[in-house]
Design a protein around this motif. Structure first.
Motif, PDB file in Angstrom:
ATOM      1  N   THR A   1      -2.775   3.828  -3.042  1.00  0.00           N
ATOM      2  CA  THR A   1      -1.972   5.184  -3.264  1.00  0.00           C
ATOM      3  C   THR A   1      -3.152   6.277  -3.233  1.00  0.00           C
TER       4      THR A   1
ATOM      5  N   LYS B   1       5.158   2.866  -5.687  1.00  0.00           N
ATOM      6  CA  LYS B   1       4.991   1.407  -5.431  1.00  0.00           C
ATOM      7  C   LYS B   1       6.405   0.594  -5.273  1.00  0.00           C
ATOM      8  N   LYS B   2       7.255   0.932  -6.202  1.00  0.00           N
ATOM      9  CA  LYS B   2       8.346   0.134  -6.182  1.00  0.00           C
ATOM     10  C   LYS B   2       9.173   0.332  -4.951  1.00  0.00           C
TER      11      LYS B   2
ATOM     12  N   CYS C   1       7.292  -1.265  -1.911  1.00  0.00           N
ATOM     13  CA  CYS C   1       7.761  -2.624  -1.748  1.00  0.00           C
ATOM     14  C   CYS C   1       9.069  -3.049  -1.218  1.00  0.00           C
TER      15      CYS C   1
ATOM     16  N   GLU D   1       3.204   7.019  -9.492  1.00  0.00           N
ATOM     17  CA  GLU D   1       2.606   5.809  -8.666  1.00  0.00           C
ATOM     18  C   GLU D   1       3.531   4.754  -9.005  1.00  0.00           C
ATOM     19  N   ALA D   2       4.159   4.351 -10.196  1.00  0.00           N
ATOM     20  CA  ALA D   2       4.919   3.216 -10.322  1.00  0.00           C
ATOM     21  C   ALA D   2       6.255   3.246  -9.665  1.00  0.00           C
ATOM     22  N   ALA D   3       6.683   4.567  -9.401  1.00  0.00           N
ATOM     23  CA  ALA D   3       8.155   4.712  -8.287  1.00  0.00           C
ATOM     24  C   ALA D   3       7.306   4.666  -7.084  1.00  0.00           C
TER      25      ALA D   3
END
Length: 279
Positions: free
Chosen positions: A258, A201-202, A205, A197-199
């Motif tokens: 997500t 979202k990055k 963006c 998820e962090a990747a």
């Protein structure tokens, strides 16, 4: 219009009813209304373009509902979606007839389709690109709920050459600007696919920053440079080019989520974004 009001030969049959969204008309209407109820009041300004996601409703329905419920759409809709199947023409227009969803046939605005095909050499009248493609179909329950009398021109976009997209967009914008009724553009796209998820979202963006800046070439460039698996980047590039030619001045992020928020799996998520563009 109610189902069966158009001849069967020209009706595009649903391919993901019962999988991506309910096949029962009453259940579909209830589910769609629940997602739309999560949106705020529709904008006072007419909506020029909307980007909304197209996964199974349980995953992307909340973002699609918040976005399309907050838009102020015209009754005539130009639908731009990706071509996941690889079939048909690169810029494929469904030229006439209707698209069926459970309990409803959505009429194609054949006169506008004809005008666009005549003006833009890159466009082709082509049904093959649409027959197995789900990306536009899954938005129709939302569109018919917010605009029950809407008419559509569906276009599957697989053209990746920037020059062709720019020429096609200019020709399409000239037709829309001269059309006798307002037209809103609906772009169907999910964002990053199957990343932590962090990747996701990055990367999302980065792409959304270019969308919100109304920068179609920048969107295409960053998606390619950063390997962002935004499946609707080509229709969104085309949509932004048209919107800019029509005088778009502002874009806002209506919703983002997500798949992990539903599935609980945050190791491989798909991102969903909703964007509204206005003059």
């Amino acid at each position: 219009m109610p189902a069966s009001a158009t001849s069967a030969a020209s009706i595009r049959q649903p391919v993901v009813a019962g999988r991506f969204y309910p096949a029962d008309p009453a259940a579909l209407a209830r589910e769609t209304a629940a997602y739309l109820a999560e949106s705020g009041a529709p904008s006072d300004k007419p909506t020029l373009l909307v980007m909304a996601p197209h996964a199974g409703a349980v995953y992307s329905g909340p973002v699609a509902g918040k976005t399309l419920g907050a838009a102020n759409l015209a009754d005539t809709l130009l639908l731009l979606g990706p071509n996941h199947t690889g079939r048909g023409a690169r810029l494929a227009v469904w030229p006439d007839g209707a698209w069926r969803i459970p309990g409803w046939d959505v009429p194609v605005e054949a006169a506008l389709a004809e005008a666009l095909l005549a003006a833009a050499p890159g466009l082709s009248p082509d049904r093959a690109a649409h027959l197995g493609e789900h990306s536009l179909e899954v938005l129709l329950p939302f569109l018919t709920a917010v605009r029950p009398g809407c008419r559509v021109v569906p276009v599957a976009v697989a053209e990746s050459r920037p020059g062709v997209l720019a020429e096609t967009a200019q020709a399409m914008a000239e037709v829309l600007a001269a059309w006798s009724r307002p037209v809103s553009i609906i772009v169907s796209s999910d964002m990053s696919h199957y990343l932590p998820e962090a990747a996701a979202k990055k990367r999302d963006c980065l792409a959304l920053a270019r969308v919100l800046a109304l920068d179609p070439q920048g969107l295409l460039d960053v998606v390619r440079r950063e390997d962002i698996s935004m499946c609707g980047v080509l229709p969104m590039t085309l949509g932004l080019l048209i919107a800019r030619a029509l005088g778009a001045t502002s874009a806002r992020l209506a919703a983002y989520a997500t798949s992990g928020e539903v599935s609980g799996d945050f190791d491989q998520v798909v991102g969903y974004a909703g964007v509204i563009v206005e003059n």
